[in-house]
Write an enzyme that holds these catalytic residues in place. Structure first.
Site, PDB file in Angstrom:
ATOM      1  N   SER A  84      -4.855   1.780   3.413  1.00 37.25           N
ATOM      2  CA  SER A  84      -3.654   1.006   3.111  1.00 37.25           C
ATOM      3  C   SER A  84      -4.012  -0.297   2.385  1.00 37.25           C
ATOM      4  CB  SER A  84      -2.862   0.760   4.396  1.00 37.25           C
ATOM      5  OG  SER A  84      -1.574   0.296   4.111  1.00 37.25           O
ATOM      6  N   ASP A 122       4.935   9.371   2.456  1.00 31.65           N
ATOM      7  CA  ASP A 122       4.473   7.980   2.429  1.00 31.65           C
ATOM      8  C   ASP A 122       4.949   7.347   1.136  1.00 31.65           C
ATOM      9  OD1 ASP A 122       3.090   5.569   2.423  1.00 31.65           O
ATOM     10  OD2 ASP A 122       1.112   6.447   2.620  1.00 31.65           O
ATOM     11  N   HIS A 127       2.354   7.615   6.531  1.00 32.15           N
ATOM     12  CA  HIS A 127       1.438   6.481   6.377  1.00 32.15           C
ATOM     13  C   HIS A 127       0.837   6.104   7.733  1.00 32.15           C
ATOM     14  CE1 HIS A 127      -0.056   3.026   4.107  1.00 32.15           C
ATOM     15  NE2 HIS A 127       0.110   2.324   5.219  1.00 32.15           N
TER      16      HIS A 127
END
Length: 295
Positions: A149, A237, A267
């Site tokens: 991320s 996501d 995610h």
């Protein structure tokens, strides 16, 4: 688009009950504390050595399995705002054991207390420290960089700022585009959405700097300098398309790149090995990719 995996659906339902980060008065400190408490209750694998160091002022946690023959610099996710070496301890231990390499988990400064370029600069500081002091703490062998991320953003930026420094790069659903221009923000967002993504960018960086390649690395003119790169995305996501755009750009630049989309997933699934069946296979995929690209 495929349906959510049942495990992902359950996680989304649980997430829906939590307050949104962009709600007025959201308690950042409280959320950070809750994440540490949750992480402290997780089962953690034994690793031969686990210890903390100060790398020229930047706290790092080193996870070194017996016979370690390389170094993975790990940069945690959390929207540039949340998480730390405590929250990622279990995942870093697993990564160390699967790769057979020392994992250096970097406790970079987070926003909004420390905005861009603080996190970027902390990563550069750790890399300089590794170059100078790594042998003294037995951090030898080829070096790789890994991030999930927001940590994927920082890992990519580190590789672009330090060409030739890493043997390979592994990015898990990287957070790359401050403009949220890709379709997946509208077609694949589940729980984590464009409004939340915008809040993270607002905490991290002033609008005037959002076209800086150290913030938005898809804009970099140095993508072709990257070593072999793995980019993993999750089907449901909002960050999916920007990660897959990176794969396209790297392939066109001649970089050996592999892109993998995990179907049915959302995610953040990588760290939740007790929740998602896909988490352990992903860790093993990362480990295999890094070991495949030993110099």
């Amino acid at each position: 688009m495929n349906a959510l995996h049942p495990q992902a659906r359950a996680a989304v339902d649980a997430y829906a009950a939590e307050p949104r980060v962009y709600a007025p008065g959201f308690d950042i400190a409280g959320s950070r504390g809750a994440a540490r408490e949750y992480a402290a209750a997780q089962e953690r694998e034994a690793v031969d050595e686990v210890f903390d160091v100060l790398a020229d002022g930047v706290r790092c946690r080193i996870h070194r399995p017996a016979g370690a023959d390389g170094v993975v610099v790990h940069l945690h996710g959390g929207g540039f705002v949340f998480h730390d070496v405590e929250v990622h301890d279990a995942a870093a231990r697993s990564l160390a054991n699967r790769t057979g390499m020392a994992v250096v988990s970097v406790d970079y400064r987070c926003a909004p207390e420390h905005r861009f370029p603080a996190a970027r600069d902390d990563v550069d500081t750790v890399l300089r420290w590794l170059d100078r002091e790594g042998g003294g703490v037995r951090l030898d062998g080829p070096t790789y960089v890994h991030g999930d991320s927001a940590g994927g953003n920082l890992a990519l930026v580190a590789a672009l700022r330090n060409p030739g420094r890493f043997a390979a790069v592994a990015l898990l659903y990287p957070f790359l585009d401050p403009t949220a221009r890709f379709d997946s923000y509208r077609t694949a967002a589940v729980a984590f959405d464009a409004e939340e993504a915008a809040w993270y960018w607002d905490q991290y960086v002033d609008p005037a700097h959002r076209d800086d390649p150290d913030v938005a690395p898809l804009l970099s003119d140095r993508l072709g300098t990257l070593p072999p790169t793995l980019v993993v995305t999750a089907e449901h996501d909002p960050l999916r398309d920007e990660g897959e755009e990176l794969v396209r750009l790297l392939a066109e630049a001649g970089v050996p790149v592999v892109g993998t989309r995990y179907l049915g997933q959302v995610h953040g699934f990588w760290r939740e090995v007790d929740v998602f069946d896909a988490a352990e296979p992903l860790t093993r995929q990362v480990a295999s990719f890094l070991r495949l690209h030993r110099p």
